[in-house]
Design a protein around this motif. Structure first.
Motif, PDB file in Angstrom:
ATOM      1  N   GLU A  13      36.456  44.644  45.350  1.00 48.43           N
ATOM      2  CA  GLU A  13      35.598  45.174  44.292  1.00 48.43           C
ATOM      3  C   GLU A  13      35.380  44.096  43.252  1.00 48.43           C
ATOM      4  O   GLU A  13      36.255  43.251  43.019  1.00 48.43           O
ATOM      5  CB  GLU A  13      36.209  46.423  43.662  1.00 48.43           C
ATOM      6  CG  GLU A  13      36.308  47.611  44.621  1.00 48.43           C
ATOM      7  CD  GLU A  13      36.638  48.915  43.907  1.00 48.43           C
ATOM      8  OE1 GLU A  13      36.331  49.010  42.690  1.00 48.43           O
ATOM      9  OE2 GLU A  13      37.193  49.826  44.544  1.00 48.43           O
ATOM     10  N   ALA A  15      32.936  43.242  39.421  1.00 49.35           N
ATOM     11  CA  ALA A  15      31.948  43.607  38.411  1.00 49.35           C
ATOM     12  C   ALA A  15      31.026  42.425  38.145  1.00 49.35           C
ATOM     13  O   ALA A  15      31.483  41.290  37.991  1.00 49.35           O
ATOM     14  CB  ALA A  15      32.644  44.014  37.115  1.00 49.35           C
ATOM     15  N   GLN A  93      29.108  47.563  39.618  1.00 50.48           N
ATOM     16  CA  GLN A  93      30.365  47.364  40.347  1.00 50.48           C
ATOM     17  C   GLN A  93      30.041  47.221  41.821  1.00 50.48           C
ATOM     18  O   GLN A  93      29.405  48.086  42.416  1.00 50.48           O
ATOM     19  CB  GLN A  93      31.298  48.561  40.122  1.00 50.48           C
ATOM     20  CG  GLN A  93      32.695  48.385  40.686  1.00 50.48           C
ATOM     21  CD  GLN A  93      33.559  47.459  39.820  1.00 50.48           C
ATOM     22  OE1 GLN A  93      33.176  47.105  38.695  1.00 50.48           O
ATOM     23  NE2 GLN A  93      34.720  47.068  40.330  1.00 50.48           N
TER      24      GLN A  93
END
Length: 408
Positions: A13, A15, A93
């Protein structure tokens, strides 16, 4: 430019910020058919979704809750194709499809290892490779590999995996003299900025843009399935790495258990059992063909002996072939009799034969083709071919019968 997916291949993950979003089209493969899909090309400040390159397919994943359908590289930038527009400047995200990514990491690092060992052990150079959906292959510059070489290579690469050999990444400038010692098949024409080097400690150093494991132990295991003849006197070496080996073993065991139930024998006897079945099937097919030929002769003779046979004969049989129909037509062989024969499923595809008076056959043959949605041709009183559907066979029969009854 290197992307975050290249700096940390294990990050799932991330951002980032939307830099641009513009309307675009994607040629998508849907069940083997190429279709144009409308959507948007999105560029981000950085990405953990790998754009296809170096023989490795692109990543799948999400930008927020929007699925990413394709990721490509345009010079130093990654372009993400999505179905919904995203606002420029928006913080988002990213999530990567980790199962797909890790599979690609295993196959790609496995390819580097196999390539390096095949070169050092036998002098076989890799000229290309393919990361397939189920199995991968390496094209080696040799006309063949002996079974003993494949076994030795498989043992060697798995020994490196057991040795927990580290895999590291270096980033060098285009003018760095160290690049001269690095294995490469050449850089892309639009390559810019620093060059990424994948180093398998003591084994290989290679230019590569793809995602890789950080230690050979993460490959788990490599299985070399064998070779296939390649192009231009080369050999394709087929291989599986890591989780693909486990899936292959699971599938193979499931098939083995099914065959045990069907063949009523243990796995070691499966080949002999199938060979015996094939021989029995061939014998039965030969016997069946003989019976069909005899039936064709008797069917024709029975028609010829019938006192009220008329000038039209028709027959449909599920089992049969062109020879079966030809025997009947040859046996009847009457210039005044129109013969319409079909074989196949009653409502499905099959074969047909129209035989008899030359003028009638030439006139009615194309009409029969049209009604049965078929393809065929004819001459000298014969018209035959394949049909897509027997659904209108009864209509064809009525048409032919009416035509025969209307003419003297």
């Amino acid at each position: 430019m290197t992307f975050q997916c290249q700096r940390d291949c294990y990050m799932q993950e991330f951002a980032t910020v939307v830099v641009s979003c513009s309307p675009a089209e994607l040629k998508a493969d849907t069940n083997g058919n190429k279709e144009k899909v409308k959507g948007f090309n999105v560029k981000l400040q950085d990405t953990i979704l790998f754009p296809e390159g170096g023989g490795q397919p692109d990543d799948h994943g999400l930008i927020g809750d929007v699925p990413v359908l394709r990721v490509t590289r345009q010079g130093p930038e990654a372009v993400h194709f999505v179905g919904s527009a995203l606002e420029v400047g928006q913080k988002v995200q990213l999530k990567v499809d980790w199962e797909r990514r890790f599979d690609h990491m295993q196959q790609h690092s496995g390819q580097h290892l196999i390539t390096a060992m095949a070169d050092s052990m036998f002098g076989y150079k890799t000229t290309s490779w393919e990361l397939g959906r189920q199995r991968s292959s390496i094209e080696l510059d040799t006309p063949s590999m002996k079974p003993g070489q494949i076994e030795a290579l498989e043992a060697a690469v798995n020994e490196k995996i057991r040795d927990h050999v580290p895999v590291t990444v270096q980033v060098l400038s285009l003018d760095d003299p160290a690049l001269e010692k690095v294995r490469s098949r050449g850089l892309p024409d639009d390559a810019v900025g620093p060059i990424r080097i994948i180093d398998i400690e003591g084994v290989d150093s290679n230019m590569c843009c793809g995602t890789h494991v950080s230690n050979l132990s993460h490959l788990q295991v490599i299985k070399l399935l064998g070779t296939e003849k390649g192009k231009k006197n080369k050999t394709n070496l087929i291989f599986l790495v890591g989780n693909r080996v486990l899936k292959y073993a699971d599938k193979s065991y499931s098939i083995e258990r099914s065959l045990v139930a069907l063949l009523k024998t243990g796995p070691d006897d499966h080949v002999d059992a199938v060979d015996k079945i094939q021989k029995n099937v061939k014998a039965l097919q030969k016997s069946n063909l003989g019976l069909l030929r005899d039936m064709a002769v008797l069917t024709a003779q029975n028609f010829k002996l019938h006192p009220e046979r008329g000038n039209f004969f028709t027959l449909h049989k599920k089992e049969g072939d062109n020879e079966f129909m030809s025997i009947i037509a040859n046996e009847i062989a009457n210039e005044d009799t129109l013969v319409f024969l079909t074989v196949g499923e009653e409502k499905g595809p099959g074969l047909f034969l129209l035989a008899g008076p030359i003028e009638k056959v030439a006139k009615l043959g194309p009409r029969v083709l049209e009604m049965l949605q078929g393809k065929g041709a004819g001459k000298n009183g014969r018209f035959q071919g394949k049909v897509n559907s027997m659904a209108r066979r009864q209509e064809v029969e009525e048409l032919l019968r009416e035509h025969c009854n209307s003419e003297p």
